[in-house]
Write an enzyme that holds these catalytic residues in place. Structure first.
Site, mmCIF file in Angstrom:
data_model
loop_
_atom_site.group_PDB
_atom_site.id
_atom_site.type_symbol
_atom_site.label_atom_id
_atom_site.label_comp_id
_atom_site.label_asym_id
_atom_site.label_seq_id
_atom_site.Cartn_x
_atom_site.Cartn_y
_atom_site.Cartn_z
ATOM 1 N N SER A 263 8.603 -16.194 -0.367
ATOM 2 C CA SER A 263 8.538 -15.034 0.534
ATOM 3 C C SER A 263 7.174 -14.887 1.207
ATOM 4 O O SER A 263 7.072 -14.275 2.258
ATOM 5 C CB SER A 263 8.883 -13.750 -0.212
ATOM 6 O OG SER A 263 7.864 -13.413 -1.118
ATOM 7 N N LYS B 16 3.213 -9.033 -1.536
ATOM 8 C CA LYS B 16 3.499 -8.866 -0.107
ATOM 9 C C LYS B 16 2.219 -8.455 0.615
ATOM 10 O O LYS B 16 1.220 -8.119 0.002
ATOM 11 C CB LYS B 16 4.562 -7.784 0.138
ATOM 12 C CG LYS B 16 5.865 -7.978 -0.600
ATOM 13 C CD LYS B 16 6.664 -9.141 -0.103
ATOM 14 C CE LYS B 16 7.954 -9.258 -0.903
ATOM 15 N NZ LYS B 16 8.353 -10.601 -1.139
#
Length: 194
Positions: free
Chosen positions: A69, A118
């Protein structure tokens, strides 16, 4: 003096309690006259362990990054058998000093046992465009997205995350050796993070 310390900081409270037990145990063994090399080695490693746990809990740590990701920032090749390991600094947690483009590790809002990594795209008060139009990030929250949007489960799926879920800011890749480097903040031209 100990009574003042015991109520100021729960981590220090626990450490002071352990040191007191450690010192009492040392006095008992010394009085019995059976101090030996095994006890000295155990004391040394116990002390190192307590200091290490305190440092990693309060100030910094090392975390593995799995998944794609955040590719290409972390784990750029799909066929790689090694995960990237990153240095996590926790001084930013003191007054929640985060900014656009910071890469953070946080507890997933859907499963508190799972840690996610993230990039912060928007902070409280910022407007973010998503499938439902534009929305304002509420106070005490931030909007996070993965660098590889095609395979990232992020704020586009679960919405803004509370800043209190953040464990720290990623500053460096420290493993594998060929990828050692500083993790830079990347910000898009429109002012939001890349």
């Amino acid at each position: 003096m100990f009574s003042t310390l015991l109520f100021m900081d729960p981590v220090l409270n626990f450490t002071v309690f352990q040191v007191c037990i450690y010192l009492e145990l040392d006095l008992v063994i010394t009085d019995m006259g059976t101090q030996n090399i095994i006890w000295n080695v155990c004391k040394k490693y116990l002390t190192i362990g307590l200091v290490g746990i305190t440092l990693t809990d309060r100030y910094a740590g090392v975390c593995p990054i799995r998944g794609s990701s955040m590719s290409p920032t972390f784990n750029p090749s799909l066929g790689s058998f090694t995960d990237d390991y990153v240095f996590l600094e926790k001084f930013c947690l003191d007054k929640y000093k985060f900014s656009h483009g910071d890469v953070v590790i946080f507890s997933s809002p859907t499963n508190y046992k799972e840690r996610c990594v993230k990039r912060i795209v928007a902070m409280e008060g910022d407007y973010i465009s998503n499938v439902n139009g534009a929305s304002k990030v509420p106070e005490g929250h931030c909007w996070v997205e993965g660098d590889n949007s095609a395979s990232s489960f992020d704020s586009r799926s679960f919405g803004p995350i509370p800043i209190g879920l953040i464990h720290g800011r990623v500053t460096h890749v420290i493993w594998p050796p060929q990828r050692m480097r500083k993790v830079d903040r990347r910000i898009r031209q429109d002012g939001l993070a890349f």
